[in-house]
Design a protein around this motif. Structure first.
Motif, PDB file in Angstrom:
ATOM      1  N   UNK A   1       0.850  -1.281   0.161  1.00 13.40           N
ATOM      2  CA  UNK A   1       0.026  -0.111  -0.058  1.00 13.40           C
ATOM      3  C   UNK A   1       0.896   1.379   0.122  1.00 13.40           C
ATOM      4  N   UNK A   2       1.961   1.102   1.055  1.00 10.45           N
ATOM      5  CA  UNK A   2       2.732   2.362   1.000  1.00 10.45           C
ATOM      6  C   UNK A   2       3.390   2.554  -0.382  1.00 10.45           C
ATOM      7  N   UNK A   3       3.915   1.518  -0.993  1.00  9.81           N
ATOM      8  CA  UNK A   3       4.557   1.734  -2.507  1.00  9.81           C
ATOM      9  C   UNK A   3       3.785   2.137  -3.346  1.00  9.81           C
ATOM     10  N   UNK A   4       2.188   1.848  -3.460  1.00  8.57           N
ATOM     11  CA  UNK A   4       1.395   2.076  -4.520  1.00  8.57           C
ATOM     12  C   UNK A   4       0.903   3.585  -4.266  1.00  8.57           C
ATOM     13  N   UNK A   5       0.881   4.150  -3.090  1.00  2.00           N
ATOM     14  CA  UNK A   5       0.652   5.419  -2.521  1.00  2.00           C
ATOM     15  C   UNK A   5       1.642   6.322  -3.153  1.00  2.00           C
ATOM     16  N   UNK A   6       2.843   5.857  -2.885  1.00  2.00           N
ATOM     17  CA  UNK A   6       4.198   6.745  -3.257  1.00  2.00           C
ATOM     18  C   UNK A   6       3.988   6.805  -4.949  1.00  2.00           C
ATOM     19  N   UNK A   7       3.954   5.736  -5.582  1.00  6.60           N
ATOM     20  CA  UNK A   7       3.616   5.663  -6.873  1.00  6.60           C
ATOM     21  C   UNK A   7       2.695   6.597  -7.476  1.00  6.60           C
ATOM     22  N   UNK A   8       1.687   6.463  -6.770  1.00  5.86           N
ATOM     23  CA  UNK A   8       0.565   7.463  -7.176  1.00  5.86           C
ATOM     24  C   UNK A   8       0.880   8.981  -6.911  1.00  5.86           C
ATOM     25  N   UNK A   9       1.519   9.392  -5.896  1.00 10.48           N
ATOM     26  CA  UNK A   9       1.809  10.724  -5.443  1.00 10.48           C
ATOM     27  C   UNK A   9       2.833  11.205  -6.522  1.00 10.48           C
ATOM     28  N   UNK A  10       3.779  10.265  -6.987  1.00  5.43           N
ATOM     29  CA  UNK A  10       4.704  10.683  -7.962  1.00  5.43           C
ATOM     30  C   UNK A  10       4.363  10.706  -9.367  1.00  5.43           C
ATOM     31  N   UNK A  11       2.982   9.980  -9.700  1.00  6.59           N
ATOM     32  CA  UNK A  11       2.778   9.885 -10.989  1.00  6.59           C
ATOM     33  C   UNK A  11       3.301   8.686 -11.914  1.00  6.59           C
ATOM     34  N   UNK A  12       3.933   7.922 -10.897  1.00 11.45           N
ATOM     35  CA  UNK A  12       4.403   6.752 -11.740  1.00 11.45           C
ATOM     36  C   UNK A  12       3.641   5.666 -12.021  1.00 11.45           C
ATOM     37  N   UNK A  13       2.450   5.488 -11.545  1.00 11.85           N
ATOM     38  CA  UNK A  13       1.276   4.693 -12.149  1.00 11.85           C
ATOM     39  C   UNK A  13       0.562   5.088 -13.250  1.00 11.85           C
ATOM     40  N   UNK A  14       0.593   6.311 -13.380  1.00 14.88           N
ATOM     41  CA  UNK A  14      -0.257   6.938 -14.394  1.00 14.88           C
ATOM     42  C   UNK A  14       0.708   7.397 -15.666  1.00 14.88           C
ATOM     43  N   UNK A  15       1.935   7.525 -15.252  1.00 13.77           N
ATOM     44  CA  UNK A  15       2.861   7.923 -16.544  1.00 13.77           C
ATOM     45  C   UNK A  15       2.877   9.419 -16.585  1.00 13.77           C
ATOM     46  N   UNK A  16       2.341  10.214 -15.332  1.00 15.24           N
ATOM     47  CA  UNK A  16       2.314  11.689 -15.367  1.00 15.24           C
ATOM     48  C   UNK A  16       3.282  11.795 -14.113  1.00 15.24           C
ATOM     49  N   UNK A  17       4.333  12.612 -14.368  1.00 16.50           N
ATOM     50  CA  UNK A  17       5.161  12.997 -13.157  1.00 16.50           C
ATOM     51  C   UNK A  17       4.769  14.346 -12.664  1.00 16.50           C
ATOM     52  N   UNK A  18       5.003  14.110 -11.368  1.00 12.03           N
ATOM     53  CA  UNK A  18       4.479  15.428 -10.374  1.00 12.03           C
ATOM     54  C   UNK A  18       5.663  16.006  -9.919  1.00 12.03           C
ATOM     55  N   UNK A  19       5.834  17.083  -9.949  1.00 16.39           N
ATOM     56  CA  UNK A  19       6.935  18.019  -9.214  1.00 16.39           C
ATOM     57  C   UNK A  19       6.303  18.376  -7.899  1.00 16.39           C
ATOM     58  N   UNK A  20       7.508  18.953  -7.188  1.00 19.50           N
ATOM     59  CA  UNK A  20       7.388  19.128  -5.773  1.00 19.50           C
ATOM     60  C   UNK A  20       5.954  19.892  -5.205  1.00 19.50           C
ATOM     61  N   UNK A  21       5.508  20.720  -6.443  1.00 18.99           N
ATOM     62  CA  UNK A  21       4.205  21.260  -5.955  1.00 18.99           C
ATOM     63  C   UNK A  21       2.901  20.685  -6.378  1.00 18.99           C
ATOM     64  N   UNK A  22       3.027  19.390  -6.704  1.00 18.24           N
ATOM     65  CA  UNK A  22       2.030  18.782  -7.183  1.00 18.24           C
ATOM     66  C   UNK A  22       1.418  18.892  -8.884  1.00 18.24           C
ATOM     67  N   UNK A  23       2.224  19.804  -9.401  1.00 17.96           N
ATOM     68  CA  UNK A  23       2.088  20.038 -11.085  1.00 17.96           C
ATOM     69  C   UNK A  23       2.479  18.883 -11.678  1.00 17.96           C
ATOM     70  N   UNK A  24       1.863  18.475 -12.595  1.00 20.62           N
ATOM     71  CA  UNK A  24       2.108  17.646 -13.670  1.00 20.62           C
ATOM     72  C   UNK A  24       2.658  17.762 -14.776  1.00 20.62           C
ATOM     73  N   UNK A  25       3.668  17.223 -15.589  1.00 22.30           N
ATOM     74  CA  UNK A  25       3.826  17.599 -16.971  1.00 22.30           C
ATOM     75  C   UNK A  25       3.556  16.454 -17.791  1.00 22.30           C
ATOM     76  N   UNK A  26       3.939  16.382 -18.826  1.00 18.16           N
ATOM     77  CA  UNK A  26       3.831  15.335 -19.766  1.00 18.16           C
ATOM     78  C   UNK A  26       4.681  14.311 -19.966  1.00 18.16           C
ATOM     79  N   UNK A  27       5.878  14.411 -19.317  1.00 22.90           N
ATOM     80  CA  UNK A  27       7.179  13.479 -19.604  1.00 22.90           C
ATOM     81  C   UNK A  27       6.794  12.271 -19.064  1.00 22.90           C
ATOM     82  N   UNK A  28       7.216  10.886 -19.735  1.00 26.46           N
ATOM     83  CA  UNK A  28       7.031   9.559 -19.388  1.00 26.46           C
ATOM     84  C   UNK A  28       8.107   9.390 -18.400  1.00 26.46           C
ATOM     85  N   UNK A  29       7.292   8.754 -17.155  1.00 26.13           N
ATOM     86  CA  UNK A  29       8.255   8.337 -16.231  1.00 26.13           C
ATOM     87  C   UNK A  29       8.861   6.912 -16.339  1.00 26.13           C
ATOM     88  N   UNK A  30      10.143   6.850 -16.489  1.00 27.11           N
ATOM     89  CA  UNK A  30      10.852   5.650 -16.877  1.00 27.11           C
ATOM     90  C   UNK A  30      11.158   4.850 -15.365  1.00 27.11           C
TER      91      UNK A  30
END
Length: 203
Positions: free
Chosen positions: A174-203
Motif C-alpha cells: 500500500x505504501x509503495x502504491x501510494x508513493x507511486x500514485x503521488x509521484x505519477x509513476x502509476x499513471x505515467x504523469x510525473x508530479x513536481x514538488x508542487x503537485x503539478x504534472x507534466x507530460x514527460x514519461x516516467x521511466x
C-alpha cells in the motif's frame, strides 16, 4: 433461471396483494438495481473459497451460462482464477485482486505516515518473535515446536505471526502504491514538488 426481476408483491388468492418476505424484497431490489455482471462480480468479490459457476449463478440470480460468461471475462482481466475439481471448474478471487482491495482500503483509511508507523511496529513484533524463539519464520517455529494443536497457545502464536507477516506485506504494498500514485509513476504523469504534472514519461 430467469433474469427478470420478480415483483416485490404478488397476487393473493383473494385478488389482493400478498406481501413478501423482507429478504425476498431486498433481493428483488438488488436484482433491479444491478446488472447480471455486477451481481456476479459482487458474489465472487465476497468469495474466498473456490465455487462452481452454478453456485455463483444461484447466488447472483443469473443463469449458469451467464455466470460462466462473466467469470471468463473476470479471469481474462486477472480478477479471478480457476481450479479443477474433477470435471467441475471452480472460481475464486485472484491473489492480485485481494491484494489490490486491501491496499486500496488501507490507502483510503490511513495516511502514509500511519501506514509507515504500522510497518515499523509489525517489523519490531516479528523481530521479537525471531529473537525469542531463535527461528526466522512461523513455518520454522512450527517445525521446531512440532505444533499439532491449532488451538494451543503455540498454534495461536503461529497464526498471529502469519497474519502479521501478511499484513506487513500488504502495508508495504500500500505504501509503495501510494508513493507511486503521488509521484505519477502509476499513471505515467510525473508530479513536481508542487503537485503539478507534466507530460514527460516516467521511466
Amino acid at each position: 433461471m430467469s433474469e427478470e426481476a420478480p415483483p416485490s408483491t404478488r397476487a393473493s388468492p383473494d385478488g389482493g396483494t400478498e406481501h413478501r418476505d423482507v429478504n425476498d424484497v431486498v433481493v428483488d431490489e438488488w436484482i433491479e438495481e444491478t446488472t447480471p455482471f455486477e451481481r456476479v462480480y459482487e458474489i465472487i468479490g465476497r468469495t474466498y473459497d473456490p465455487m462452481s459457476a452454478a453456485r455463483i449463478a444461484d447466488r447472483a440470480r443469473v443463469s449458469p451460462t451467464t455466470a460462466r460468461k462473466h467469470l471468463r471475462a473476470l479471469v481474462n482481466a486477472g480478477e479471478v482464477t480457476t481450479s479443477q475439481d474433477g470435471q467441475t471448474t471452480l472460481y475464486c478471487r485472484s491473489e492480485t485482486a485481494i491484494i489490490t482491495e486491501h491496499t486500496q482500503s488501507l490507502l483510503a483509511e490511513l495516511t502514509p505516515e500511519e501506514i509507515a508507523a504500522g510497518i515499523t511496529e509489525m517489523k519490531t513484533k516479528i523481530q521479537d518473535w525471531r529473537d525469542e524463539y531463535d527461528v526466522e519464520s512461523p513455518e520454522e517455529l512450527a517445525r521446531e515446536l512440532d505444533i499439532e494443536d491449532a488451538d494451543s497457545d503455540a498454534g495461536a502464536l503461529l497464526r498471529e505471526w502469519q497474519t502479521t507477516r501478511r499484513n506487513l506485506a500488504l502495508a508495504q504494498a500500500a505504501l509503495a502504491i501510494g508513493e507511486a500514485r503521488r509521484t505519477g509513476h502509476l499513471t505515467g504523469t510525473d508530479m513536481d514538488d508542487d503537485g503539478n504534472s507534466d507530460s514527460s514519461i516516467v521511466v
